[in-house]
Design an enzyme around this catalytic site. Structure first.
Site, PDB file in Angstrom:
ATOM      1  N   LYS A 110       0.846  -1.200   0.000  1.00 31.23           N
ATOM      2  CA  LYS A 110       0.000   0.000   0.000  1.00 31.23           C
ATOM      3  C   LYS A 110       0.884   1.254   0.000  1.00 31.23           C
ATOM      4  O   LYS A 110       0.613   2.225  -0.711  1.00 31.23           O
ATOM      5  CB  LYS A 110      -0.935  -0.020   1.223  1.00 31.23           C
ATOM      6  CG  LYS A 110      -2.018  -1.078   1.101  1.00 31.23           C
ATOM      7  CD  LYS A 110      -2.752  -1.363   2.410  1.00 31.23           C
ATOM      8  CE  LYS A 110      -3.681  -2.561   2.214  1.00 31.23           C
ATOM      9  NZ  LYS A 110      -4.352  -2.979   3.452  1.00 31.23           N
ATOM     10  N   GLN A 133      -4.709  -1.505   9.673  1.00 26.41           N
ATOM     11  CA  GLN A 133      -4.477  -2.844   9.123  1.00 26.41           C
ATOM     12  C   GLN A 133      -4.969  -3.900  10.117  1.00 26.41           C
ATOM     13  O   GLN A 133      -4.536  -3.929  11.264  1.00 26.41           O
ATOM     14  CB  GLN A 133      -2.977  -3.026   8.817  1.00 26.41           C
ATOM     15  CG  GLN A 133      -2.645  -4.338   8.132  1.00 26.41           C
ATOM     16  CD  GLN A 133      -3.245  -4.457   6.729  1.00 26.41           C
ATOM     17  OE1 GLN A 133      -3.213  -3.519   5.947  1.00 26.41           O
ATOM     18  NE2 GLN A 133      -3.816  -5.608   6.431  1.00 26.41           N
ATOM     19  N   ASP A 180     -11.163   2.329   4.180  1.00 26.61           N
ATOM     20  CA  ASP A 180     -11.434   0.889   4.082  1.00 26.61           C
ATOM     21  C   ASP A 180     -12.940   0.626   4.043  1.00 26.61           C
ATOM     22  O   ASP A 180     -13.382  -0.471   3.727  1.00 26.61           O
ATOM     23  CB  ASP A 180     -10.847   0.158   5.301  1.00 26.61           C
ATOM     24  CG  ASP A 180      -9.571  -0.579   4.969  1.00 26.61           C
ATOM     25  OD1 ASP A 180      -9.357  -0.865   3.781  1.00 26.61           O
ATOM     26  OD2 ASP A 180      -8.806  -0.868   5.911  1.00 26.61           O
TER      27      ASP A 180
END
Ligand code: NAP
Length: 282
Positions: A52, A96, A119
């Site tokens: 990422k 994450q 997200d």
């Protein structure tokens, strides 16, 4: 022989378009920024975060990874989220997952400013997505939808089967296919006859994380088969859930692993970061 859905090429095309948006934002003195919170030392998470980071660097997006030790506490994580919510240079916050077991994930996700939730895991964004009123969409299912669109795979009135019911992939995938007009079946580890469901699928999305789960005898001729799974074979190779070599002879379209859904997930993260930047700054 099925058409191979090239996620790497499509993600490149999407990133190329995003470069134009990024350039326009920078011309207005708006510099998109992404913060990634990584707690603990899960090896897979470290790889995902570094991919990422690389994508952001490649596109000239300001990105910062906040690395916390695995013994970090709830207050420390919550304080960091609050700091990032208030940081005007940061437009997207990605935590994450999984977080270390003693951290209450739900509390952390709910603390993220929904406008910065790239997200799309915050309940507000999940609700928006379910009601067909989404601003941003969870990266992996959004990447799958982009692939179906690019390859002109019809969704309306089709039978779609999603294997997996996680909040990250399976559930939002099912919701997005449903909103797009498919008749959706969601299967999971307690599903009685997985093969019987798969055989009826015009679109099959496997997100179980089980190598070899989907074999050629489960596939309807001409079906679109999307393999979200990431597994390691005995010889250390990255493989999906689908027996690619045999299924490609039955399916109409199929994604490889690697080079399918993975790169699309990253492209969608960048897309969401740009969207969040526009929502917050323009
Ligand atoms: P997860 O939370 O472990 O969920 C897996 C789901 O699969 C669960 O709903 C589970 O059912 C179901 N399942 C497991 N074994 C099954 C079986 N034998 N038959 C039917 N269903 C079964 O995983 P996830 O986070 O959703 O991720 C799924 C996979 O996608 C993993 O391999 C992950 O690495 C990969 N992934 C890839 C990307 C990408 O960018 N390519 C992004 C995210 C995830 P129960 O709910 O009943 O346990």
């Amino acid at each position: 022989m099925a058409c191979i859905i090239d996620g790497k090429a499509l993600s490149g095309k999407i990133k190329k378009n995003l470069r134009v948006d990024i350039k326009e934002l920078k011309e207005r003195n708006v510099f998109p920024g992404l913060a990634v919170v990584l707690a603990g030392d899960d090896p897979a998470s470290k790889i995902y975060v570094s991919n990422k980071e690389k994508a952001c660097q490649e596109l000239g997006i300001h990105s910062k990874v906040y690395r916390l030790n695995s013994d970090t506490n709830q207050a420390e994580v919550m304080n960091l989220i609050e700091k990032l919510n208030n940081d005007s240079k940061i437009h997207g916050i990605l935590v994450q997952l999984p977080l270390p077991g003693h951290i209450v994930e739900k509390e952390v996700i709910e603390a993220i400013d929904p406008k910065k939730d790239v997200d799309c895991f915050h309940p507000e964004n999940v609700g928006r997505m379910l009601s067909g009123n989404g601003r941003m969409f969870p990266c992996t299912p959004a990447g799958v939808m982009e692939m179906l669109k690019e390859y002109e795979i019809e969704i309306v009135g089709k039978d779609a089967v999603v294997i997996g019911k996680s909040n990250i992939v399976g559930k939002p995938m099912a919701a997005m296919l449903l909103n797009a007009g498919a008749t959706v079946t969601v299967c999971h580890s307690r599903t009685k006859d997985l093969k019987a469901h798969c055989e009826k699928a015009d679109i099959l999305v496997s997100a179980a994380g089980k190598a070899g789960l989907i074999t050629a005898d489960m596939i309807k001729s001409g079906a679109a088969v999307i393999d979200v799974g990431i597994n390691r074979s005995e010889d250390g190779k990255i493989i999906g859930d689908v027996d690619f070599e045999k299924v490609k002879d039955v399916a109409g379209a199929i994604t490889p692993v690697p080079g399918g859904v993975g790169p699309m997930t990253i492209a969608m993260l960048v897309k969401n970061t740009i969207l969040a930047t526009k929502i917050l700054s323009l």
